[in-house]
Write a protein that holds these residues in place. Sequence first.
Motif, mmCIF file in Angstrom:
data_model
loop_
_atom_site.group_PDB
_atom_site.id
_atom_site.type_symbol
_atom_site.label_atom_id
_atom_site.label_comp_id
_atom_site.label_asym_id
_atom_site.label_seq_id
_atom_site.Cartn_x
_atom_site.Cartn_y
_atom_site.Cartn_z
ATOM 1 N N SER A 16 -6.252 7.743 7.953
ATOM 2 C CA SER A 16 -6.723 6.951 6.826
ATOM 3 C C SER A 16 -7.874 7.635 6.098
ATOM 4 O O SER A 16 -8.287 7.191 5.041
ATOM 5 C CB SER A 16 -7.148 5.558 7.295
ATOM 6 N N ALA A 58 0.830 -1.203 0.000
ATOM 7 C CA ALA A 58 0.000 0.000 0.000
ATOM 8 C C ALA A 58 0.864 1.252 0.000
ATOM 9 O O ALA A 58 0.562 2.219 -0.706
ATOM 10 C CB ALA A 58 -0.938 -0.002 1.204
ATOM 11 N N GLY A 90 -1.271 2.540 5.860
ATOM 12 C CA GLY A 90 -2.443 2.198 6.654
ATOM 13 C C GLY A 90 -2.241 2.351 8.143
ATOM 14 O O GLY A 90 -3.174 2.170 8.921
#
Length: 133
Positions: free
Chosen positions: A99, A85, A93
Motif C-alpha cells: 500500500s 478502489a 488495498g
Amino acid sequence: MKTIMAARRGLYFSNFMRAFDELGLPSIPVVVDNFEVLSARMAEATRYRNKIFHGQLTGVSLDTERLLSLEADVRGWCKSLAVGADARFGYDGFYGFTSFFKGDRTEIIEAVDVKLKSLDDYDGLLRQLERLR
C-alpha cells in the motif's frame, strides 16, 4: 513511511477516509457503492464491537442473526471498497503490491506528489489527520 505511520497512535478509520480527500483522490463515498447504508451499518457494528471488547453489555440483546447480519454488511463494505478502489486506483488495498506504492497510474502519482514531496510532508499529513478526529 511504515515507521512514521506506526508512530501515529491517534489514527483511525475516519482519518483514513479523510486522507483520500486531503490527497485529492476520489473520496470514499464515491469509491464505495451504497456508501450511506453500509457506513451506517459499519458505525453500528463499531459501537457494538467497542462495548463487547470492553466486556460491557450493549443493552440491545444482540442475537446471533443480528450479529451475523452486521458481519455480512462489514464484509460488504470492505468488498465494495476493494472493488471500487481497484477500479479507480488499480489497487484494492489487499493484494498485489504494498500500500506504500503508488502504482503506475499517472493521475494518482500526480495527486499524491502534489501533497507529499517528502517524508516530512507525509508525517505532517498524518499529524493533521490525527487532529481532525
